[in-house]
Enzyme design. Structure first.
Site, short mmCIF file in Angstrom:
data_model
loop_
_atom_site.label_atom_id
_atom_site.label_comp_id
_atom_site.label_asym_id
_atom_site.label_seq_id
_atom_site.Cartn_x
_atom_site.Cartn_y
_atom_site.Cartn_z
N SER A 29 -2.27 0.78 2.45
CA SER A 29 -1.85 -0.61 2.30
C SER A 29 -0.80 -0.71 1.20
O SER A 29 -1.01 -0.22 0.09
CB SER A 29 -3.06 -1.48 1.96
OG SER A 29 -2.67 -2.82 1.75
N GLY A 30 0.34 -1.32 1.51
CA GLY A 30 1.43 -1.44 0.54
C GLY A 30 2.45 -0.33 0.61
O GLY A 30 3.36 -0.28 -0.21
N THR B 196 4.69 -2.53 7.54
CA THR B 196 5.16 -3.76 8.21
C THR B 196 6.67 -3.85 8.15
O THR B 196 7.33 -4.20 9.14
CB THR B 196 4.53 -4.99 7.53
OG1 THR B 196 3.11 -4.91 7.65
CG2 THR B 196 5.01 -6.27 8.20
N ASN C 153 -0.99 -5.35 -2.14
CA ASN C 153 0.24 -5.68 -1.41
C ASN C 153 0.37 -7.19 -1.32
O ASN C 153 -0.59 -7.88 -0.98
CB ASN C 153 0.15 -5.06 0.00
CG ASN C 153 1.43 -5.21 0.78
OD1 ASN C 153 2.40 -5.80 0.30
ND2 ASN C 153 1.43 -4.71 1.99
N SER D 188 0.20 -8.11 2.85
CA SER D 188 -0.65 -7.14 3.53
C SER D 188 -1.07 -7.66 4.90
O SER D 188 -1.49 -8.81 5.05
CB SER D 188 -1.90 -6.87 2.68
OG SER D 188 -2.78 -6.00 3.34
N SER D 189 -0.94 -6.82 5.93
CA SER D 189 -1.38 -7.20 7.28
C SER D 189 -2.90 -7.20 7.29
O SER D 189 -3.53 -6.19 7.00
CB SER D 189 -0.86 -6.19 8.31
OG SER D 189 0.53 -6.18 8.35
N GLY E 148 -3.28 -0.53 6.66
CA GLY E 148 -3.37 0.79 6.05
C GLY E 148 -4.71 1.03 5.40
O GLY E 148 -5.55 0.12 5.26
N GLU F 169 -7.55 1.28 2.84
CA GLU F 169 -7.76 0.38 1.70
C GLU F 169 -8.94 0.86 0.86
O GLU F 169 -10.01 1.20 1.40
CB GLU F 169 -8.04 -1.05 2.17
CG GLU F 169 -6.83 -1.72 2.76
CD GLU F 169 -7.06 -3.19 3.08
OE1 GLU F 169 -6.06 -3.89 3.31
OE2 GLU F 169 -8.23 -3.63 3.10
#
Length: 1022
Positions: free
Chosen positions: A143-144, A148, A193, A196-197, A420, A422
């Protein structure tokens, strides 16, 4: 299967893919191509090695990291491992994604230019066209790490690089603008993030046989619905809530019952970071609002969609409190009324659904009231259900707008952008699902790159030294295995009758997985590990490292149950989106719905099947540092990511393996001609060289002549036809305009002549025009102030009554706005000023000048009153005090004093001594003159032996002091405004006179006749 060696591939890849290389020319071409390529590179692009396959120390992790760091320091964030692209997030904007950059990479061989995500996208596209099969691009990382953003760059590249027509532009616009919409509704700020998605997205971009992007389809996976009702500290809810509240127009917010302050909404303040410097919610709102229109959302859809979002915010503010029996009752009916209005449901039915549930007992239904905790659970469950189902509806709506209804054969490029890996301070059910998803994708990567390729070499008896790698199948089985996996145990515990809790679920895990090497709990851990584990936690050793999960909430989040009677309420909604999301066709039997984890597991298996049917391309995203700072390269963090992503193992396989692999049947289908002897090939080439130019010239000449003739004929016919039609259209338009003008002029002339008569068919349109014109002018010239009595436009005779009604309505509206805008302090001022007006307006000359002067609570602070006096009168409660000048009754000598008003009496104080105390009950009256002086006379009964006679004072703030007196003593009727002179009691049986007059200069003196003369200046009339 025959393969080309890696070294041969490095030279072959520098030639266009449609050229054939012969062995005799291969080595020379290889050297020449490499020199040409190196010569074309700039000094900047020579920093580091562009492809790790060419790294000398390819087995050294340190050399791998040094190469990454060297390129990162020069803003070269992309590096290849064969056809795999490694991307390091720079956390800043780089000028490498412009239209010019896209043009450079269009149609160029993969290795001819420096590594770039555009190169990978372009190669996937042209490979798809050449091989006529389906491909997908897997973007993975923490994540981050920039997944995306990478997917958006690929989508933008296809939008620019593919052929363009008006129809195709619409499709591409919708695909591009689906991103900001889905990000607004599915992304949020987390600790890792700022964008973040919080859902997984797989998009298929459909291409026709010419390579045009003609459609798309999106699959969504596991939206993190719990974020709607709860956010950890430092995190936010989904972006759309903040965008609507901060960026929504005032009229829209008023229509939705919202205020432009996030602090007013319980669902938006739990993370305590509603405002984030890197996020501009107002600008993002404009982007989303525009995108919804382009994606083919009509105004009704948008209105209903925003109504749903607003209803969730209002629902979060609905509070409950226990009644005498401990059952939940509503604490804020206003918020619930807004929820019912926005969702279009009956407020009483909705309240019943939130505070009780229906229990079926044979043929009867019984209402079981909720406790406060159950009511809060039902409220949050409804909010999550509404938002989650609306998100699914939104994805389906976007799919409908991008759908291509042409049944002809299409190929697709899939784009997988999914959450991602986490690891937070507290990891719950959502992190468990997200990390399980990443385990499955890592397993897919291992299967397609490391495992299957090595197994293939061994099956074909090719000499091969195995490359060791960590196969995470053991972790995937730990999570998803039937009857023994964590998901199976979780589902069993959710469905088990009896008192199942999160802790009993943990106990069942300990029973079934006690010996698993990748699972540990506080009970199963050794003494050292036990210190790092709480009793309600379990730890999994993922491919990316250890993650500790807190089991609190696992069962409720996995069940994700919504009471049936609340579903029934939602089915009655007048909001079309909500009604569609809770359609009655949904199964509502006694059988429990599938759990969230099982649904997610099934969807991941479906996703794996989709990806396995396509040709893969990989983008591995790395975080350069944890603090998201530009220019920082954390060696330890990057090394950890390189290790668990298996990049070193992938490099060894790519380095030692064969670069080109193809199935026999596919190779035979693409290769049309086989030549046995080289001399046959050489003779064929010589013959072709002799005649190819002559043949090409003849064919070209014939084709050009034929094409030009046909083109000229078609243009001539089209020009003639267009000219004829255009002239006819213009003539008909001119005739129609003239006829219309004649009719309008006639009607207005007749109407003007009959304007004074009653409404008829002749003058109705003229009068309507007059009314409309007057109202339009009035709209732009409305008075801006309540006191503006003269600027109202004079109406025509036909609108006299209407104008008066409108004037009164507008006046009321301005008054209402003014009243609503005043503070409590201003209100108190106005009340006091109102009392002053009643007493003095039109009676005393100086009153108009006093209106604009604000009143204060007191003119003398307690610190300025003598402590001895303060102790004597404090128990009565001091309400007001002011400096005055007191005049003696005999000689009228002026003496400075303090006038103090308490709850019961008025005191005249000289320093430390109380000179006179006047009880309000004994005060007969108060006299002032009609002039502008400040003289006040207290009339005190002469029968009172304690009093010395009437009290004569001069006060600079006469209106304030007497208004305070009238309020405290309730003596409004006792204040008299007299003209000329006033008699006062000097002592028992003896009277004096105070005469008032106007002059050039204000003065107070004793006249020869013994009277007190008060001269005041004249005030200007206002």
């Amino acid at each position: 299967m025959k393969r080309l060696s890696s070294s041969f591939f490095q030279s072959l890849c520098r030639y266009p893919s449609n050229q054939m290389l012969f062995p005799c020319a291969c080595l020379q071409g290889c050297a020449r191509g490499q020199l040409d390529m190196e010569g074309a590179l700039t000094a900047r692009d020579r920093v580091g090695i562009q492809d790790f396959v060419l790294l000398d120390a390819h087995t050294s992790e340190t050399a791998f990291l040094d190469n990454l760091k060297k390129r990162f320091s020069e803003n070269l964030i992309y590096t290849y491992i064969g056809t795999l692209l490694v991307s390091v997030n720079p956390y800043k904007e780089l000028d490498i994604y412009s239209k010019k950059q896209m043009d450079i990479y269009m149609g160029v061989n993969f290795f001819e230019l420096p590594p770039h995500i555009f190169a990978l996208a372009d190669n996937a596209y042209h490979t798809m066209l050449a091989e006529a099969n389906n491909h997908f691009i897997l973007i993975s990382g923490e994540s981050g790490a920039g997944k995306t953003e990478a997917s958006k760059k690929i989508l933008q590249y296809y939008a620019v690089s593919c052929p363009s027509t008006t129809l195709l532009d619409n499709v591409r616009d919708r695909m591009l603008l689906s991103n900001p919409v889905l990000e607004a509704f599915g992304n949020s700020k987390t600790l890792k993030n700022d964008n973040s998605s919080r859902f997984g997205k797989y998009m298929d971009i459909q291409f026709d046989i010419q390579g045009d992007a003609v459609g798309g389809h999106i699959l969504g996976y596991l939206l993190e619905k719990s974020r709607v009702v709860h956010q950890n500290h430092g995190e936010r809810n989904f972006h759309i809530f903040y965008q609507l509240v901060k960026g929504g127009e005032e009229d829209l917010l008023h229509q939705l019952g919202l205020e432009s302050n996030c602090q007013h909404y319980s669902y938006l303040v739990q993370g305590e970071c509603a405002n984030v410097a890197s996020i501009n919610d107002k600008n993002d709102w404009k982007t989303v609002r525009n995108a919804l229109s382009v994606i083919d959302f009509d105004e009704r859809d948008i209105q209903d969609l925003l109504g749903v979002i607003a209803s969730v915010l209002h629902l979060g503010n609905v509070q409950f409190e226990p009644d005498s029996k401990g059952y939940a009752t509503l604490n804020n009916s206003a918020e619930l009324l807004w929820v019912s209005t926005l969702l279009g449901v009956n407020v009483q039915v909705l309240q019943e659904g939130l505070t009780s549930r229906k229990i079926e007992a044979k043929t009867d239904e019984v209402l079981s009231p909720f406790t406060v905790d159950h009511a809060i659970y039902a409220r949050d469950a409804l909010a999550k259900a509404i938002y989650g189902r609306t998100f699914t509806w939104l994805v389906n709506k976007i799919n409908d707008s991008m759908e291509n209804k042409d049944s002809s054969r299409k190929t697709v490029i899939g784009l997988l952008d999914i959450y991602g890996f986490e690891v937070f301070y507290v990891n719950s059910f959502e992190q468990f699902c997200i990390n399980y998803c990443n385990e499955k994708l890592q397993q897919l990567f291992i299967q397609l790159t490391l495992k299957s390729e090595q197994e293939e070499y061994e099956a074909e008896n090719i000499g091969w030294e195995p490359v060791q790698f960590f196969n995470n199948k053991i972790i995937c089985d730990l999570v998803e295995e039937k009857h023994r996996g964590i998901i199976s145990v979780l589902d069993e515990e959710c469905l088990r009758p009896g008192e199942a809790t999160d802790l009993t679920f943990l106990e069942r895990l300990e029973e079934k997985l006690d010996s698993h090497p990748h699972f540990v709990t506080h009970k199963l851990a050794d003494k050292k590990t036990r210190k790092t584990l709480e009793r309600g936690n379990f730890r999994l050793l993922h491919y990316a490292g250890e993650v500790t999960y807190c089991v609190v909430g696992f069962l409720s989040k996995n069940n994700d149950l919504l009471y049936r009677n609340i579903k029934d309420v939602m089915r009655q909604s007048k909001n079309t989106i909500v009604r569609e999301c809770f359609a009655s066709k949904e199964s509502d039997g006694r059988r429990r719905p599938e759990t969230v984890a099982s649904q997610f597991k099934s969807s991941l298996l479906g996703l794996t099947d989709i990806l396995m049917s396509k040709e893969p391309w990989y983008v591995r995203c790395l975080k350069s540092n944890e603090s998201q700072q530009p220019g920082q390269f954390d060696d330890v963090l990057v090394r950890h990511q390189v290790k668990y992503l298996g990049l070193m193992e992938h490099l060894r396989v790519r380095r030692a393996g064969f670069a080109y692999r193809c199935r026999y049947d596919v190779f035979l289908q693409r290769t049309k001609i086989f030549i046995r002897h080289p001399r046959t090939l050489f003779a064929t080439e010589d013959a072709f060289e002799v005649c190819k130019h002559d043949l090409a010239s003849r064919i070209q000449a014939q084709y050009k002549a034929y094409w030009q003739k046909g083109q000229f004929r078609r243009q001539k016919e089209a020009a003639t036809k267009i000219e004829t039609c255009w002239r006819g259209v213009q003539a008909r338009k001119a005739k129609g305009r003239r006829q219309w003008a004649v009719k309008v002029i006639k009607k207005f002339i007749k109407g003007y002549m009959a304007r004074g008569e009653a409404k008829t068919t002749d003058n109705s349109e003229y009068l309507a025009f007059v009314r409309q014109n007057y109202l339009n002018r009035l709209k732009d010239n409305l008075p801006k102030m309540v006191l503006d009595k003269t600027s109202w436009l004079t109406p025509p005779p036909v609108l006299m009554e209407t104008s008066e009604i409108l004037r009164q309505l507008h006046m009321r509206l301005m008054v209402r706005k003014y009243i609503r805008g005043i503070t409590a302090q201003q209100k108190a001022q106005l009340q006091l000023k109102g009392i002053t007006s009643v007493i003095f307006k039109g009676k005393k000359d100086s009153y108009p000048q006093s209106v604009s002067q604000p009143y204060v609570d007191t003119r003398i602070s307690e610190q300025d009153i003598n402590m001895k006096v303060l102790q004597m009168i404090r128990h009565e409660g001091i309400k007001y005090s002011i400096p005055i000048v007191k005049y003696d009754r005999n000689g009228f000598k002026a003496r400075p004093r303090q006038l103090i008003l308490t709850q019961t009496a008025a005191y005249v104080v000289d320093d430390a001594k109380i000179k006179q105390r006047v009880l309000y009950t004994t005060l007969k009256g108060v006299s002032v003159s009609t002039l502008s002086d400040g003289i006040i006379i207290f009339h005190i009964p002469s029968e009172d032996d304690k009093q010395k006679g009437d009290l004569i004072m001069q006060c600079d703030h006469l209106f304030e002091a007497l208004t305070k007196l009238s309020v405290v003593a309730n003596k409004q009727s006792a204040i008299n405004v007299v003209q000329g002179s006033v008699k006062f009691q000097m002592k028992a049986g003896k009277e004096g006179i105070v005469e008032f007059s106007s002059g050039q200069e204000s003065m107070v003196y004793k006249d020869k006749n013994g009277h007190l003369m008060v001269v005041s200046t004249r005030t200007r009339a206002r």
